[in-house]
Design a protein around this motif. Structure first.
Motif, PDB file in Angstrom:
ATOM      1  N   TYR D 196       0.829  -1.209   0.000  1.00 13.66           N
ATOM      2  CA  TYR D 196       0.000   0.000   0.000  1.00 13.66           C
ATOM      3  C   TYR D 196       0.865   1.262   0.000  1.00 13.66           C
ATOM      4  O   TYR D 196       0.544   2.230  -0.649  1.00 13.66           O
ATOM      5  CB  TYR D 196      -0.982  -0.003   1.174  1.00 13.66           C
ATOM      6  CG  TYR D 196      -2.000  -1.107   1.044  1.00 13.66           C
ATOM      7  CD1 TYR D 196      -2.858  -1.143  -0.056  1.00 13.66           C
ATOM      8  CD2 TYR D 196      -2.088  -2.135   1.970  1.00 13.66           C
ATOM      9  CE1 TYR D 196      -3.769  -2.172  -0.218  1.00 13.66           C
ATOM     10  CE2 TYR D 196      -2.997  -3.165   1.825  1.00 13.66           C
ATOM     11  CZ  TYR D 196      -3.843  -3.174   0.724  1.00 13.66           C
ATOM     12  OH  TYR D 196      -4.749  -4.191   0.564  1.00 13.66           O
ATOM     13  N   ARG D 197       1.967   1.206   0.730  1.00 12.19           N
ATOM     14  CA  ARG D 197       2.927   2.316   0.699  1.00 12.19           C
ATOM     15  C   ARG D 197       3.447   2.482  -0.730  1.00 12.19           C
ATOM     16  O   ARG D 197       3.478   3.586  -1.280  1.00 12.19           O
ATOM     17  CB  ARG D 197       4.057   2.019   1.704  1.00 12.19           C
ATOM     18  CG  ARG D 197       5.303   2.871   1.675  1.00 12.19           C
ATOM     19  CD  ARG D 197       5.150   4.326   2.042  1.00 12.19           C
ATOM     20  NE  ARG D 197       4.306   4.562   3.201  1.00 12.19           N
ATOM     21  CZ  ARG D 197       3.800   5.744   3.535  1.00 12.19           C
ATOM     22  NH1 ARG D 197       4.057   6.815   2.790  1.00 12.19           N
ATOM     23  NH2 ARG D 197       3.014   5.873   4.580  1.00 12.19           N
ATOM     24  N   GLN D 198       3.818   1.359  -1.352  1.00 12.21           N
ATOM     25  CA  GLN D 198       4.296   1.413  -2.739  1.00 12.21           C
ATOM     26  C   GLN D 198       3.224   1.977  -3.682  1.00 12.21           C
ATOM     27  O   GLN D 198       3.515   2.783  -4.558  1.00 12.21           O
ATOM     28  CB  GLN D 198       4.668   0.015  -3.234  1.00 12.21           C
ATOM     29  CG  GLN D 198       5.910  -0.606  -2.622  1.00 12.21           C
ATOM     30  CD  GLN D 198       6.176  -1.998  -3.220  1.00 12.21           C
ATOM     31  OE1 GLN D 198       6.357  -2.152  -4.420  1.00 12.21           O
ATOM     32  NE2 GLN D 198       6.164  -3.020  -2.377  1.00 12.21           N
ATOM     33  N   ALA D 199       1.987   1.533  -3.475  1.00 10.58           N
ATOM     34  CA  ALA D 199       0.888   1.968  -4.345  1.00 10.58           C
ATOM     35  C   ALA D 199       0.639   3.460  -4.178  1.00 10.58           C
ATOM     36  O   ALA D 199       0.414   4.188  -5.145  1.00 10.58           O
ATOM     37  CB  ALA D 199      -0.383   1.182  -4.028  1.00 10.58           C
ATOM     38  N   PHE D 200       0.691   3.910  -2.935  1.00 14.94           N
ATOM     39  CA  PHE D 200       0.489   5.327  -2.648  1.00 14.94           C
ATOM     40  C   PHE D 200       1.566   6.157  -3.329  1.00 14.94           C
ATOM     41  O   PHE D 200       1.285   7.166  -3.982  1.00 14.94           O
ATOM     42  CB  PHE D 200       0.506   5.549  -1.130  1.00 14.94           C
ATOM     43  CG  PHE D 200       0.489   6.990  -0.741  1.00 14.94           C
ATOM     44  CD1 PHE D 200      -0.683   7.734  -0.850  1.00 14.94           C
ATOM     45  CD2 PHE D 200       1.637   7.612  -0.259  1.00 14.94           C
ATOM     46  CE1 PHE D 200      -0.700   9.071  -0.491  1.00 14.94           C
ATOM     47  CE2 PHE D 200       1.620   8.950   0.099  1.00 14.94           C
ATOM     48  CZ  PHE D 200       0.450   9.685  -0.020  1.00 14.94           C
ATOM     49  N   GLU D 201       2.806   5.707  -3.198  1.00 17.57           N
ATOM     50  CA  GLU D 201       3.910   6.484  -3.766  1.00 17.57           C
ATOM     51  C   GLU D 201       3.882   6.487  -5.288  1.00 17.57           C
ATOM     52  O   GLU D 201       4.288   7.460  -5.922  1.00 17.57           O
ATOM     53  CB  GLU D 201       5.252   5.970  -3.225  1.00 17.57           C
ATOM     54  CG  GLU D 201       5.515   6.586  -1.854  1.00 17.57           C
ATOM     55  CD  GLU D 201       6.587   5.878  -1.055  1.00 17.57           C
ATOM     56  OE1 GLU D 201       7.282   5.020  -1.620  1.00 17.57           O
ATOM     57  OE2 GLU D 201       6.710   6.194   0.151  1.00 17.57           O
ATOM     58  N   ARG D 202       3.355   5.434  -5.859  1.00 15.24           N
ATOM     59  CA  ARG D 202       3.261   5.373  -7.313  1.00 15.24           C
ATOM     60  C   ARG D 202       2.058   6.168  -7.822  1.00 15.24           C
ATOM     61  O   ARG D 202       1.950   6.468  -9.003  1.00 15.24           O
ATOM     62  CB  ARG D 202       3.154   3.902  -7.755  1.00 15.24           C
ATOM     63  CG  ARG D 202       3.096   3.677  -9.243  1.00 15.24           C
ATOM     64  CD  ARG D 202       4.361   4.175  -9.934  1.00 15.24           C
ATOM     65  NE  ARG D 202       4.240   4.124 -11.390  1.00 15.24           N
ATOM     66  CZ  ARG D 202       3.735   5.101 -12.112  1.00 15.24           C
ATOM     67  NH1 ARG D 202       3.305   6.210 -11.543  1.00 15.24           N
ATOM     68  NH2 ARG D 202       3.657   4.991 -13.432  1.00 15.24           N
ATOM     69  N   GLY D 203       1.114   6.496  -6.933  1.00 16.01           N
ATOM     70  CA  GLY D 203      -0.059   7.276  -7.353  1.00 16.01           C
ATOM     71  C   GLY D 203      -1.021   6.495  -8.214  1.00 16.01           C
ATOM     72  O   GLY D 203      -1.620   7.031  -9.141  1.00 16.01           O
ATOM     73  N   VAL D 204      -1.204   5.216  -7.906  1.00 14.95           N
ATOM     74  CA  VAL D 204      -2.117   4.406  -8.718  1.00 14.95           C
ATOM     75  C   VAL D 204      -3.562   4.819  -8.478  1.00 14.95           C
ATOM     76  O   VAL D 204      -3.885   5.452  -7.473  1.00 14.95           O
ATOM     77  CB  VAL D 204      -1.978   2.889  -8.413  1.00 14.95           C
ATOM     78  CG1 VAL D 204      -0.602   2.397  -8.810  1.00 14.95           C
ATOM     79  CG2 VAL D 204      -2.281   2.597  -6.965  1.00 14.95           C
ATOM     80  N   LYS D 205      -4.441   4.449  -9.395  1.00 16.46           N
ATOM     81  CA  LYS D 205      -5.853   4.796  -9.299  1.00 16.46           C
ATOM     82  C   LYS D 205      -6.714   3.570  -8.976  1.00 16.46           C
ATOM     83  O   LYS D 205      -7.935   3.669  -8.856  1.00 16.46           O
ATOM     84  CB  LYS D 205      -6.325   5.448 -10.601  1.00 16.46           C
ATOM     85  CG  LYS D 205      -5.563   6.726 -10.986  1.00 16.46           C
ATOM     86  CD  LYS D 205      -5.677   7.826  -9.929  1.00 16.46           C
ATOM     87  CE  LYS D 205      -4.994   9.125 -10.390  1.00 16.46           C
ATOM     88  NZ  LYS D 205      -4.834  10.078  -9.258  1.00 16.46           N
ATOM     89  N   LEU D 206      -6.080   2.418  -8.899  1.00 19.03           N
ATOM     90  CA  LEU D 206      -6.756   1.176  -8.496  1.00 19.03           C
ATOM     91  C   LEU D 206      -5.823   0.416  -7.575  1.00 19.03           C
ATOM     92  O   LEU D 206      -4.618   0.384  -7.807  1.00 19.03           O
ATOM     93  CB  LEU D 206      -7.021   0.266  -9.715  1.00 19.03           C
ATOM     94  CG  LEU D 206      -7.865   0.762 -10.870  1.00 19.03           C
ATOM     95  CD1 LEU D 206      -7.821  -0.253 -12.015  1.00 19.03           C
ATOM     96  CD2 LEU D 206      -9.298   0.979 -10.439  1.00 19.03           C
TER      97      LEU D 206
END
Lengths: 275, 275, 275, 275
Positions: D196-206
């Motif tokens: 989730y940290r990785q996803a947040f930092e990548r700025g994903v939309k899903l």
């Protein structure tokens, strides 16, 4: 009428901005605001009920905003775009149909292809098509030919609608913030070539597509929109590719719609999207 | 800290409200605003970075708002709820688990059932369960027994978690705006009884569930959240019911989360939901 | 090579059918089978690895099947279709693009419109367009003019791609099982006119679209595919209509794809769809 | 009654199998079949209307199948499972509720945790809970303690319901094909820790979740089910984690349901799932 502002965050920004609007008797239809607490960054999009003098309003807003503020008052409702393609038709076809029926929210000035596969469809819609082959020439030469064509049209955005050439850092830098790409994968899964082959071999149950601004990292860059579609064991890699094209088309259409309506802000490697 | 306001629309509302906040040096984390142009109605939800004196802030806000304004400053973070059930466990089970692990965002004060099927599960979670049978008594008597129990607890909301009795206009009126129901259909399709049977016979390819506030029209009332799930020819009516329970659980959980975080405004027969 | 069979159910059907295939050394790539226990009806679709003599295979299959069996061995891979339209372009545009790039799975023989709005786009794709106005004439006359045109082309299917006239029982009966319609709503919600207006007034959080075969009940008929899209309080009825067009296009495309690949069986008021 | 078979592909398998069934007068309710052409592998699941002698049927089926065939006739309708947990409650809570109301399709024999956080909830449902701390001991010792407990119960499957320890190759090998894990990410994106940290930092939309069988590659192993949920710029990493838990719960529930109904076949690194 639309007002969009991006600047560093501080107390009182919304009050300052809406105070100016209220003084001008400009009624707000809708207002979206976001503060990125980590980056200390402020984003706002205000939809006003009526039109007013843009320049006058912009200078009044400047007085209540920090110096770094990027303000757009009533940005051009019809963006100008150049579309880059290779051989696949699905994204371009969708763009041309929407353009023809005036629902794209942008003017397609020309299409540039490194193959001539899509020339005929452009002609049918009276859109100039330029063939710039990448073969038997250096990437520099190829890119400078593409770039010259683009620059003739001074587009607001360049849409990579399944343009299958990797662009050089120089090219990307020149058009930073204006290059929109559709990637045939649910980034950050399956970065790079043949994502459907990779997805098939991994046996995934969902495949995706990602529309993003282009930066110099391969398949990186701020994500605008993503979508997925379920697949099963009965999908071959080819079937996945076919299914993928449907969502590539849909997700690029959605991203363009959001960008053309000035609903997307970019800051560092992320977007703020006020749908 | 949260501020939510609903009132008739007029120019300058956002400026007035955020002016008060700025004067108090209260930084805005996020702000959602909506104007219903047809009803001329204004809705705002502001999330502030820090806490402050609620009552003082409320009276300052009153001064910049129309007289009809409904203002909540820092509404109770933990709502109190009473849950009404019949025999089906799926929604109650989900609520009890979330409640037990303190992620429901509300305090379950008691459960009232017109059957005793779910008494044991409540006992396992130390939640008071009251059996009020509807059998061999008038609806008036039944409802006044239920009502007395509810009123002992003064809940903010009454959740109908698969409560299968139709409530009288008097009962509904007494708890107006506080009764949340999960309906086992994608309203307004399949109003009334046996929606899965109806869906099966119609041969639909999607089934849905709807969480809504209860009003006196059967299965009407402002919709909070809806969701669907695909079905195929291979689903019997029973399979559809099973699949439906999954989304009933999910959509009620989502609706409760939105309501308990003060993200839902009701006006006439509609909601404004700031997700 | 595809084999599809529909007949009344009895023990041994799959054994009989696959016994014939095995005897011919025809390897099965995939097999989908469904029995409707309520209607006592059997449906099968078999995908064979290689081609063989269709007529010979069909007569061998007949010997192991009940008399009422409807058998198609290697049905025409490219269906012939006539498209009926009014003024809205989105479904037709999508069909024309797919047709042009040979991914529709069907041959568009002509387009018939009761307005001339879409004539120009057809011309750009070299598709014959016929204007048959419904104005100042009886429905009988209008329909017999449309019918004469259709019959000139002997299409397998007639696609109502946002054709906004209600067809008479006689017309529907004539083309029974061959008329495919896209309905701008998640049936059975919002039957009839102005579904987006109805959806807006009801305050729904999802809107849908339904592709179905046409029968003589208004907006009834066996459903082939359905899809939904979320909407919020910020959608006007007009916004809902715009969002709805996206899924109308998608769901019609999906339904046509399924029908053209012989994946859809119709029996009474339902479909069996082997995706 | 269910029959599932997996073996190498050859002409005539379906005919052979259904021939046996027809001879026994066993009517087929539904039949799903898949051939993996690349691996030359055959998979079938047949749902029969009535019960019969399992052993007799199995030996008759053996006679028409290749030697490598794995046949299950009427596999145990109630699987036995042991659940491994750490501290997070959401997946276990859902399993316990379904188990309590007898809709899990399996018997939860015990829960083993490396923390005692979830002991109390297990006690409330009368499910044995064993604390096996991983602290101050070698992984070998820890795993052999866990393994001894598991082996006491001879479960069909071991469910890793947010079990946050990486298992050794030896442990995984011992339970190969029986270990089901829920991974808090849309694999293969964000492999490893803190997705989730990785996803947040990548700025994903899903964001997504994946249920899979465990093999010795980190977060690899045959995927059973995947699901996604949309997120926006307004989600913090913490908000993403909360949203993610909802789909982790849903996707694990779905995967278990599919496995417990014998709808999932594993071959090499992929699954065949007959939903």
């Amino acid at each position: 009428m639309i007002v969009v502002i991006q600047c560093k965050d501080q107390v009182g920004l919304v009050a300052g901005i809406t105070g100016v609007l209220a003084k001008e008797q400009l009624n707000i239809v809708s207002l979206r605001e976001h503060v990125d607490k980590i980056e200390n960054r402020f984003f706002i999009r205000v939809h006003l009920e009526v039109e007013t003098d843009s320049q006058a309003l912009e200078s009044k807003l400047k007085q209540v905003l920090p110096e770094d503020a990027v303000i757009k008052v009533n940005p051009l409702p019809e963006k100008k775009v150049v579309v880059l393609v290779t051989k696949e038709y699905h994204c371009l076809g969708d763009i041309l149909i929407r353009h023809y029926f005036k629902t794209l929210g942008a003017q397609v000035q020309c299409v540039i292809g490194n193959h001539d596969t899509l020339e005929n469809i452009c002609q049918r819609f009276d859109i100039p098509f330029y063939l710039v082959s990448h073969e038997q020439k250096d990437r520099d030469v190829f890119e400078s030919q593409v770039s010259s064509l683009i620059d003739k049209y001074t587009p607001d955005y360049i849409v990579l609608a399944k343009f299958m050439r990797i662009l050089s850092p120089g090219f990307v830098a020149k058009y930073t913030g204006r290059l929109i790409n559709i990637h045939h994968s649910f980034l950050p899964a399956f970065v790079g070539a043949s994502p459907y082959r990779q997805a098939f071999e991994r046996g995934v149950k969902l495949i995706g597509a990602t529309a993003h601004f282009v930066t110099n990292e391969l398949d990186e860059g701020p994500i605008i929109a993503q979508q997925i579609i379920p697949v099963t064991h009965s999908h071959t890699a080819g079937d996945m590719m076919k299914a993928g094209k449907e969502i590539e088309t849909a997700v690029l259409a959605k991203a363009l719609h959001l960008v053309f309506e000035d609903r997307v802000f970019v800051y560092k490697n992320k977007t703020v999207v006020f749908e």
